[in-house]
Design an enzyme around this catalytic site. Structure first.
Site, PDB file in Angstrom:
ATOM      1  N   THR A 241      33.739 112.399  64.668  1.00 39.87           N
ATOM      2  CA  THR A 241      34.033 113.523  65.559  1.00 39.87           C
ATOM      3  C   THR A 241      35.404 114.093  65.221  1.00 39.87           C
ATOM      4  O   THR A 241      35.580 115.312  65.151  1.00 39.87           O
ATOM      5  CB  THR A 241      33.995 113.060  67.026  1.00 39.87           C
TER       6      THR A 241
ATOM      7  N   ALA B 285      39.366 116.277  70.738  1.00 38.40           N
ATOM      8  CA  ALA B 285      38.548 115.083  70.956  1.00 38.40           C
ATOM      9  C   ALA B 285      39.090 113.952  70.085  1.00 38.40           C
ATOM     10  O   ALA B 285      39.707 114.208  69.055  1.00 38.40           O
ATOM     11  CB  ALA B 285      37.101 115.374  70.593  1.00 38.40           C
TER      12      ALA B 285
ATOM     13  N   GLU C 257      33.772 102.704  67.688  1.00 39.26           N
ATOM     14  CA  GLU C 257      34.197 101.308  67.613  1.00 39.26           C
ATOM     15  C   GLU C 257      34.879 100.810  68.891  1.00 39.26           C
ATOM     16  O   GLU C 257      34.610  99.697  69.342  1.00 39.26           O
ATOM     17  CB  GLU C 257      35.122 101.108  66.412  1.00 39.26           C
TER      18      GLU C 257
END
Ligand code: FES
Ligand code: FES
Lengths: 350, 629
Positions: free
Chosen positions: A92, A283, A288
């Site tokens: 992202t 963002a 993880e």
């Protein structure tokens, strides 16, 4: 002690976004295409996390089209620009921002032509959901028409971009350095029930609060948290790849135990948004980090329930029973006060 | 081999076909009928990816010989809905985001369909039980449960069909629950993963693997295998034209064992043949003479003087050591009122993506060696393969096929090199599909770790010093070990500002299955230790665990363990959010479970006893709330 004991525990965590202790980069191309559709090309995308949809949302937002109008060409070292790898919670952040910037570049080409065509200032133009308009005017057209008009003037609205994250290496002696430019934080609480006869632990609830910067697709973020939590639960309670003198003894899924639908706690996600100031999308990431606090939260909850602390994962029923067998109620507390006395003595210089 | 004749009704069409007698129903569907929506995740009845209906009953097709299905009525994922349409179950999976990598999804949709056919009013507990034979590694099952409940209520008419529609978008696509664009192809089984693809004239590869963990290879004789009918080529390390070696940080791993094997299951040679059976038979004809070597099976042993050496370049068996120093720990511990010392261990963990490794390589019309596989790092793989094959970089092409789960486990180039070599040798497409057993022995795992921890605190709760020492088992090859140690070190002491610390993370070679990249890259192992210590400290200090964390948490302006000044930090907000959401009852973590007042709320599930769910009163409460949200 009752047979079934319950307890709760919590744990916090932090994580860095994108590749570690190095500069990270990703490239993308964008084109506003006929019919008011769009093409995005980039080097690496989906491994299941939902990045294709996120990229389509980002491109749609920046280009003024709809997500379903976006076609993504990807994942080919000879046909798409380099975007490095699918990992490090970087999709992202790296690819998303690269696609946003490439889309802006393509949009600027289109806007320049339309502004000239309508004779309005470029910065009065807006586009969303397949429509383009000039603010404070009645001028409005579909993106289909806009692309046609642009091409009619001899311009194909294409763009490209590269996004960079500025991590630095670590000093070889003291490890100092700035490994990431964006960090996320998380906290999870686990509620467990321990069966003191069988040693079995059931995780009944998880409350997971994670900062993701900005949630581009909240449902997708929840999916990442839920998946991370369950992998964390697997590692906490059952998963164990074993070898004996180098020979694998867990050959298949009959021996390597994974969480199934019967092991799943109710997972309550809270998304916290602390926007990243260094990137256009603001963002960060979640892939993880979602997994990090689960196992310690569960171990802390087991302690809360039965007073034994498992320090070696996984907390299998055998380990729990063993620990209970050797457990002297209050022993931890006695040990703690002994430690406190020692520290006190140390402090007084004795 | 004599063939057998089979007649079946498959998805409403009569199928009459000859096939080999050894085939399972799964093979017959995938290979003979090209119905590749049915997947092979394990081949042993453990995962459910191969689920189909046989005469209306849900069956794991990997366990059923094709001959046994003769005359039966078979329904596969492809047959649930007409092309271009989706059933309510499939639509609900699309709506809720129940598919991630998608590899388990056809089987999951079949199991969910079966659950609702068996009992249209099944409650959530029964649904969970009926999905119990299907593993999903990605989603945490939660959105799958939600989907099945919505589908149940739509089918029963308790919810309108619009409940399956996408949520409306407001003023922006950012922050909107746009449905996954790839879901329709996943819920319908149409998406082709590498093992589902076929190319004209394609060969099948099989790999000969090391039968012992550490041995010198005295000789390899492939002549008999090469002479077999149907064998196109046999390859060993001797066939590598360039500089052999791959790895994420150190290129210490040859594409097949070169001179010696370093772990059980390492690739030694590979065969490409006209079909799988021939390739397997040829493996048995390869003669390898080994001379067993003493091995290392525990990381502590790797550091002992006189330990066997696994890689010549690393006489001390150390792959990497990362030190971090900040402040003065002697001073910090001297200031402490309380010092805690302990030791923590984590185990080796398998990624268990449902899609085993698979790939195809071919040489294209421009002489470009092309490898198609679910690789998480095509960029780096093409660099390494160009060196290994001694080709210009634009003559090597990597295509990332749909990835059926990765989690870091598909970052290592453990088979793509063999495929490329065989394609170059034969100029034919070559495919290799791992079995689950092969995937387990040959792929990297999460690093097992041991952490020695020492933490000093003041009575006020302030941490004065931390000494953190991690030793990890890297296994036989370097892979991602260096990076994993770096991340473990950077994150080690958790999201707390600690002024005096000494952190060391070290990873060593052993003859165990290699460790590599795995979701969190060392961060989980390190913070498991830290977060356990924090709770033990909170107990000793008689302090609520949230409070202890707030006292020490990183804030804007804090200096991290690597002395980076933070310009943003959100732990304060995250702690508040978690505490409020969970209705946390404050108190020191002193085994107060039995006395807590915050347990058993509506946001936790009920405990369960296996097998007690089916037949429970159906939970028919509709899902209006969720649909509306
Ligand atoms: S259960 Fe059949 S492939 Fe796993
Ligand atoms: S979506 Fe279930 S295994 Fe990936």
């Amino acid at each position: 002690m009752n047979r079934k004991m319950r307890g709760r525990g919590m744990a916090s965590s932090w994580y860095g976004i994108a590749r570690t202790a190095t500069i990270d980069r990703a490239g993308a191309w964008a084109e506003l295409d006929d019919g008011g559709t769009a093409k995005i090309v980039t080097g690496v995308t989906e491994i299941g996390e939902g990045i294709l949809t996120v990229l389509a949302q980002v491109a749609a937002e920046e280009l003024g089209v709809r997500p379903e109008d976006v076609t993504i060409g990807d994942n080919d070292t000879s046909r798409s620009p380099e975007a490095a790898h699918a990992g490090a919670t970087r999709q992202t952040y790296m690819i998303g921002n690269s696609v946003a910037l490439a889309s802006r570049d393509a949009r600027a080409k289109l806007f320049a032509e339309i502004a000239d065509h309508w004779d309005v200032p470029v910065d009065s133009l807006r586009a969303f959901n397949g429509e383009l308009w000039a603010q404070d005017t009645n001028l409005r057209m579909s993106m289909d028409e806009a692309v046609k008009t642009c091409k009619g003037r001899g311009v194909v609205p294409v763009g490209s971009a590269s996004f960079t994250a500025h991590g630095t290496g670590l000093d070889p002696v003291d490890g100092s350095g700035s490994p990431w430019q964006a960090y996320v934080f998380g906290t999870q609480i686990a509620e467990v029930e321990v069966d003191t006869w069988t040693g079995e632990v059931q995780v009944l609830g998880i409350w997971a609060a994670h900062d993701v910067g900005r949630a581009i697709n909240p449902r997708g973020v929840e999916g990442q948290i839920e998946g991370g939590v369950v992998q964390g639960l697997g590692q906490a309670l059952m998963e164990d790849y074993q070898t004996e003198k180098g020979y694998t003894t867990t050959h298949g899924f009959a021996k390597y135990i994974l969480p199934t639908s019967l092991d799943i706690p109710q997972i309550n996600c809270t998304i916290v948004e602390d926007p990243d100031p260094l990137s256009p999308l603001q963002a960060k990431g979640i892939g993880e980090p979602a997994l990090v606090p689960t196992a310690p939260a569960i171990m802390n909850a087991i302690y809360d329930a039965i007073g034994v602390r498992i320090k070696s994962l996984p907390a299998t029923p055998e380990k729990i029973l063993d620990a209970l067998r050797n457990h002297v109620p209050g022993r931890e507390q006695i040990a703690q006060s002994a430690r406190q006395d020692r520290a006190e003595a140390h402090r007084r210089g004795l | 081999m004599p063939k057998i004749d089979l007649t079946m009704d498959v998805n409403g069409r009569k199928v009459v076909k000859q096939t080999e007698p050894h085939k399972r129903l799964l093979d017959f569907l995938r290979e003979d009928l090209n119905l590749t929506g049915t997947k092979e995740g394990c081949g042993a009845g453990e995962c459910g990816t191969c689920s189909v209906f046989v005469d209306g009953k849900l069956v794991k097709s990997c366990l059923m010989p094709a001959a046994k299905a003769d005359g039966a009525k078979i329904e596969t994922i492809e047959g649930l809905a007409r092309p271009g349409s989706l059933t309510p179950v499939q639509q609900a999976f699309h709506k809720t985001g129940a598919s991630q990598c998608g590899y388990c999804i056809p089987g999951m949709v079949m199991a969910a369909t079966s659950a609702l056919r068996e009992n249209p009013d099944a409650g959530i507990e029964e649904i969970k039980e009926r999905l119990g034979g299907n593993i999903c590694r990605c989603t945490g099952y939660t959105k799958i449960f939600e989907a099945v409940e919505i589908a149940r209520d739509v089918i029963a008419g308790r919810l309108p069909e619009t409940a399956l529609d996408e949520d409306a978008t407001g003023e922006s696509f950012i922050g909107a629950n746009v449905r996954r664009l790839d879901a329709p192809s996943k819920v319908s089984g149409r998406l082709k993963y590498a093992a589902d693809m076929k190319m004209v004239d394609m060969l099948q590869m099989q790999v000969l693997r090391a039968p012992m963990p550490h041995a010198r290879i005295v000789s390899i004789d492939t002549s008999e295998a090469e002479a077999m009918d149907g064998v196109a080529c046999v390859i060993t390390a001797d066939d590598v034209p360039g500089t052999d070696g791959f790895g994420v940080f150190i290129h210490d791993q040859p594409i097949m064992a070169r001179g010696k094997v370093r772990h059980f299951g390492e690739a030694v040679a590979a065969v490409a043949a006209e079909d799988l059976v021939t390739a397997r038979r040829a493996l048995a004809k390869i003669k390898v003479e080994y001379e067993e070597l003493p091995g290392i099976y525990a990381p502590e042993d790797a550091l002992k003087p006189g330990a066997p050496v696994i890689h010549d370049y690393a006489q001390d068996n150390v792959i990497k050591h990362i030190p971090i120093r900040k402040g003065d720990i002697d001073k910090g511990f001297a200031e402490a009122d309380l010092i805690l010392e302990d030791e923590f261990r984590t185990q080796q963990v398998e990624h268990a993506y449902l899609e085993p490794e698979a790939g195809i390589a071919y040489v294209d019309h421009d002489d470009v060696v092309t490898v198609l596989s679910p690789s998480q790092n095509i960029t780096h793989h093409r660099h390494m393969l160009a060196h290994i094959l001694d080709l210009p970089i634009n003559k090597v092409r990597f295509i990332m096929s749909p990835v059926g789960g990765g989690f870091g486990g598909k970052e290592d180039m453990i088979y793509q090199g063999m495929l490329a070599l065989a394609a170059m040798k034969t100029h034919r497409p070559v495919q290799l599909n791992f079995t689950r057993e092969e995937s387990l022995v040959a792929s990297a795992k999460r690093h097992p770790s041991r952490v020695k921890y020492k933490m000093g605190l003041k009575w006020s709760g302030e941490i004065t010093a931390i000494e953190f020492d991690m030793l990890s088992d890297g296994g036989a090859y370097g892979m991602s070990s260096e990076g994993v140690m770096r991340k473990a070190a950077i994150l080690s002491c958790g999201p707390y500002e600690v002024h005096n610390l000494k952190v060391d993370t070290k990873v060593v070679y052993t003859n165990n299955t290699p460790s590599g990249a795995f979701r969190t890259f060392g961060g989980m192992q390190a913070q498991f230790a830290t977060e356990s210590m924090m709770d033990m400290a909170a107990e000793a200090l008689d302090m609520d665990p949230f409070e202890l964390r707030r006292i020490n948490m990183m804030r804007i302006g804090s200096r991290t363990h690597t002395q980076q000044e933070l310009t943003t930090a959100s732990l304060d907000r995250v702690l508040d959010a978690a505490e409020a959401a969970s209705r946390w009852e404050a108190g020191a973590p002193k085994v107060r479970g039995p006395r807590r007042g915050d347990l058993g709320g509506p946001d936790a599930r009920k405990p369960c006893t296996l097998g007690a769910r089916i037949g429970d009163a159906a939970d028919t409460e509709t899902k209006d709330e969720r649909v509306a949200s």
